[in-house]
Design an enzyme around this catalytic site. Structure first.
Site, PDB file in Angstrom:
ATOM      1  N   SER A  67      -2.617   3.434  -8.592  1.00 32.08           N
ATOM      2  CA  SER A  67      -3.399   4.079  -7.657  1.00 32.08           C
ATOM      3  C   SER A  67      -3.052   5.493  -7.404  1.00 32.08           C
ATOM      4  O   SER A  67      -1.892   6.152  -7.560  1.00 32.08           O
ATOM      5  CB  SER A  67      -3.216   3.195  -6.155  1.00 32.08           C
ATOM      6  OG  SER A  67      -2.099   3.657  -5.492  1.00 32.08           O
ATOM      7  N   ASP A  68      -3.781   6.393  -6.795  1.00 35.41           N
ATOM      8  CA  ASP A  68      -3.453   7.527  -5.969  1.00 35.41           C
ATOM      9  C   ASP A  68      -2.935   7.310  -4.792  1.00 35.41           C
ATOM     10  O   ASP A  68      -2.905   6.162  -4.284  1.00 35.41           O
ATOM     11  CB  ASP A  68      -4.836   8.708  -5.974  1.00 35.41           C
ATOM     12  CG  ASP A  68      -4.577  10.288  -5.925  1.00 35.41           C
ATOM     13  OD1 ASP A  68      -3.429  10.263  -5.677  1.00 35.41           O
ATOM     14  OD2 ASP A  68      -5.330  10.866  -6.134  1.00 35.41           O
ATOM     15  N   CYS A  69      -1.916   8.248  -4.285  1.00 38.96           N
ATOM     16  CA  CYS A  69      -1.156   7.901  -3.377  1.00 38.96           C
ATOM     17  C   CYS A  69      -1.805   7.535  -2.085  1.00 38.96           C
ATOM     18  O   CYS A  69      -2.504   8.362  -1.486  1.00 38.96           O
ATOM     19  CB  CYS A  69      -0.074   9.095  -3.397  1.00 38.96           C
ATOM     20  SG  CYS A  69       0.917   9.285  -4.757  1.00 38.96           S
ATOM     21  N   ASP A  70      -1.525   6.444  -1.634  1.00 38.18           N
ATOM     22  CA  ASP A  70      -1.965   5.918  -0.529  1.00 38.18           C
ATOM     23  C   ASP A  70      -3.419   5.406  -0.646  1.00 38.18           C
ATOM     24  O   ASP A  70      -3.974   5.131   0.414  1.00 38.18           O
ATOM     25  CB  ASP A  70      -1.800   6.572   0.858  1.00 38.18           C
ATOM     26  CG  ASP A  70      -0.293   6.986   1.242  1.00 38.18           C
ATOM     27  OD1 ASP A  70       0.677   5.780   0.953  1.00 38.18           O
ATOM     28  OD2 ASP A  70      -0.006   7.930   1.559  1.00 38.18           O
ATOM     29  N   ALA A  71      -3.916   5.372  -1.824  1.00 42.26           N
ATOM     30  CA  ALA A  71      -5.301   4.945  -2.043  1.00 42.26           C
ATOM     31  C   ALA A  71      -5.538   3.320  -1.512  1.00 42.26           C
ATOM     32  O   ALA A  71      -6.679   3.053  -1.285  1.00 42.26           O
ATOM     33  CB  ALA A  71      -5.741   5.172  -3.458  1.00 42.26           C
TER      34      ALA A  71
END
Length: 794
Positions: A285-289
């Protein structure tokens, strides 16, 4: 974490890189997952089978902790290498013997060379430096979240600078070249095998090109994208990255596409990437997605649903802590099965094994002999200079103002807030550069009597220092203004609202230009395009140069071009739009125009509006001429087994099949001549347009490009191989690629060549010429006569 096995679990700052399966450790060397003779899939399954549920869950996040009882060190999935190894992510530290890494030009400028082999060589250099940093004990991960291959759809996007531009073909080829380089493959591909020099990750999957515009942010944005636009614009670079580049990683983006969060989209991650495109790697995932699916998008009812959705969709690792916090409760609530966790872990540990991190001491493995002397090496610094030289674009050169004479230029005034900033040179996602040289420093090496004033205290140029700058200009023979943008104006999480220069920059430029005896030279450092119509039309501004964010050697490359030690040959990989485009909402994802509502479309392929500079535009100190060499046939015959489709006048690429697509390829040869007095590197761009306009077809599209070095007066022939299935097709409204029967035009410069697609009812397969088809008829008749005679006599 204390109490870890010191022999196996080394820390950043140590000269010993972290690894598993130490042959000197009797407690681990006999595990099947340590046996390098076994297939990686079998080794990964064995390792996963030995983990407890708590240990499994701990490995689903980017900062994966150590598992001491199995001799497995901590691993950091998040490292960055967009245009050089960076310390943006936590996986890389420049706190040991290695203090810097080669900083290549920001990607948008590198793309302007249209030189795929150069892109590969940059990827190669970055991969070598990454492995050297790991070998020096300054890395806890070898998975790099680059390249960014989203289409640069809107000029206001703060991250457009990170991409190869607006064209799907260029972006796809950049992805393939860079990924092959960084991972240790050959330029042509096929050498890679299972060993990875470093792991590349193509991002952000998919249709992501808005960060924060007028209160709409990337975390909640729902990109409404047609199947047509997905098929021929947003998805092709990712397909190329996976199928041809063999990328070992993909990052799913924050945004939703047509209502579904990318990281929770089974059709995108599993059905398309893994199923249709045969992706073999890990998905992060992108960060905190993952957290935003519940916390900000409100897409699910509880956190455990977000965990379940992403794991079921095919995502493997969470950049963040959501999976660490909520996976156990998701299992207890029977929203997630352990088998789905195991699948993710199998993908993750397979990559770590491909990187050689479970093969014992890395110094004895492939890539183990890459030392710290290969970081910031002269070879890599030369490549950074070459990339900057080849990317810089000459936009205007009235009366051949440039190049300036090295012997006759006795005094120089350098004005502008970007003249002497090393930070501006590197753009975003950059590590500490080796030996940065600013434009001012480089110009001073050519002209000793060089005076400088910033003109503005910052790039935002809210203060007006024109009067002070004017004093510097008065006595100078030549004036160079170094203006543009920087990361305060365009960056991740910050899109622009305007396309004009910030603050008082335009006033400063025009005032100085009108006060000098000779036309001035305007240099723009910026990632995104700027509406400089005023400068384009101002006769007091003789030359304009776009230098992007040219990396640590960019100042020197710029000075070499200004003083004629290098002939510029870069060409714009994106359209430069006027300020009026800002009336269109950035949230409108449509590529195709809608004349009835005044919507002009996006990018050179579809945009029907005024332009400041076109895609592919770029001047040189030489002039070049082109010619299409004669072809043996100018018709492409495609058999068609369906008579009703022949009447319709188009053919589906999927119906044609791979074999016919391969058979129908045809060569096109273009002659290119340098008619100037200087040697030059020239990008050759081959476009195609269809005679039939409208119905969602591109006005024109790039179908091939190459870069060639030509001496003064030299001529070369460039060969392209075109595939009707790929290059003569366009997407219909259902997202299916179709080839139209009839006339297509190939163009290069001001020359055109006509190609006609003919659908034949021949079912023997392949694209046949008239001559070949004419030969089929007498042969058929012979067999018919023989058969008739046999019937009469017998």
């Amino acid at each position: 974490m204390q109490g870890q096995s010191v022999s196996l679990l080394t820390h950043v700052g140590s000269t010993q890189p972290p690894f598993s399966c130490d042959s000197s450790d009797p407690s681990t060397k006999n595990y099947p997952f340590c046996q390098t003779t076994l297939p990686i899939s079998q080794r990964a399954r064995d390792l996963v089978s030995r983990l407890t549920l708590d240990e499994k869950i701990s490995q689903l996040v980017n900062s994966a902790p150590a598992i001491p009882r199995l001799g497995i060190p901590a691993y950091e999935w998040w490292s960055e290498a967009l245009h050089g190894v960076a310390n943006v992510g936590p996986g890389i530290k420049f706190d040991g013997t290695i203090k810097a890494a080669t900083s290549f030009p920001q990607v948008i400028l590198t793309a302007a060379s249209f030189d795929a082999y150069q892109w590969y060589r940059i990827g190669q250099a970055v991969g070598i430096e990454a492995r050297a940093i790991y070998n020096a004990g300054q890395a806890t991960g070898m998975t790099f979240w680059a390249p960014n291959i989203n289409i640069y759809r809107d000029p206001r996007w703060g991250r457009g600078q990170e991409t190869p531009g607006e064209d799907p073909l260029v972006t796809g080829k950049y992805a393939v070249s860079y990924v092959r380089g960084i991972q240790g493959d050959s330029f042509e591909g096929g050498k890679l095998g299972e060993h990875l020099q470093a792991s590349a990750c193509c991002k952000h999957f998919t249709a992501y090109d808005l960060d924060n515009w007028k209160g709409v942010n990337r975390f909640v944005f729902n990109a409404k994208v047609t199947l047509q636009d997905l098929a021929d614009t947003y998805q092709p670079p990712f397909q190329s990255c996976i199928q041809q580049g063999k990328a070992s990683g993909i990052m799913c983006a924050y945004n939703r596409v047509n209502g579904v969060p990318n990281c929770a989209d089974y059709n995108l991650l599993s059905k398309t990437a893994r199923g249709q495109w045969s992706f073999n790697g890990y998905i992060t995932s992108d960060c905190d997605a993952v957290s935003i699916i519940y916390d900000e998008q409100g897409y699910v009812k509880e956190p455990e649903d977000a965990v379940a959705d992403v794991l079921k969709a095919g995502m493997d690792v969470d950049c963040g802590e959501y999976l660490k916090n909520y996976t156990e409760s998701a299992v207890k609530k029977k929203k997630v099965s352990v088998s789905e966790i195991d699948r993710a872990l199998h993908n993750l540990f397979s990559i770590r094994m491909r990187l050689g991190l479970f093969n014992g001491n890395p110094t004895k493995q492939p890539f183990g002999n890459i030392g710290s002397d290969q970081v910031c090496s002269q070879e890599h610094l030369n490549l950074a200079l070459e990339a900057a030289r080849n990317g810089i674009v000459l936009l205007k050169n009235n009366d051949r103002l440039l190049p300036l004479s090295k012997t006759k230029t006795n005094s120089l005034a350098v004005i502008g807030p970007n003249s002497n900033s090393t930070e501006t040179l590197t753009g975003n996602y950059a590590g500490p550069p080796c030996k940065p040289i600013t434009p001012l420093q480089a110009l001073q090496s050519y002209v000793k009597n060089t005076n400088y004033h910033p003109g503005c205290s910052t790039v935002s140029c809210s203060s007006d220092l024109t009067d002070q700058a004017m004093k510097i200009v008065k006595g100078a023979e030549q004036v160079v203004l170094v203006m543009g943008l920087d990361q305060t104006q365009e960056r991740e999480a910050h899109d622009r609202l305007d396309l004009v220069l910030p603050g008082n920059q335009q006033k400063l430029i025009s005032s100085i230009a009108s006060a000098t005896n000779k036309p001035v030279i305007l240099v723009l450092l910026c990632g995104g395009p700027v509406d400089i119509t005023f400068a384009k039309n101002d006769q007091n501004i003789g030359s304009i140069i776009w230098a992007g964010y040219p990396g640590e050697a960019g100042g020197r490359a710029l000075a070499e071009i200004i003083f004629g030690d290098h002939n510029p040959g870069g060409r714009l990989p994106f359209t430069w739009y006027p300020q009026s485009l800002t009336k269109i909402p950035m949230t409108d994802m449509r590529m195709r125009p809608e004349p009835s509502s005044g919507y002009p479309g996006r990018t050179y392929r579809f945009y029907q509006g005024p332009k400041v500079f076109e895609f592919g535009y770029g001047l040189s100190y030489s002039n070049y001429s082109y010619e299409f060499l004669p072809v043996t046939q100018n018709k492409v015959y495609l058999n068609n087994q369906s008579s009703d489709k022949m009447a319709v006048g188009y053919k589906s690429v999927s119906e044609m099949g791979a074999e016919l697509c391969e058979k129908s390829k045809f060569p096109v040869t273009v002659g290119v001549q340098n008619n100037g007095e200087m040697a030059g590197k020239h990008a050759v761009l081959l476009f195609m347009r269809q005679a039939k306009a409208g119905n969602g077809r591109p006005m024109k599209q790039l179908v091939g490009f190459n870069s060639v070095d030509l001496k003064a007066g030299e001529r070369a022939e460039i060969k392209f191989e075109l595939s009707p299935c790929e290059h003569l097709s366009s997407a219909n409204e259902d997202g299916l690629m179709e080839i139209d029967e009839g006339t297509h035009f190939l163009s290069i410069g001001d020359k055109e060549s006509e190609i006609t697609v003919v659908f034949s009812s021949d079912t023997s397969g392949g694209a046949t010429s008239k001559q070949e088809r004419a030969m089929l008829l007498p042969t058929t008749l012979k067999f018919f006569y023989i058969y008739t005679l046999l019937c009469i006599f017998f």
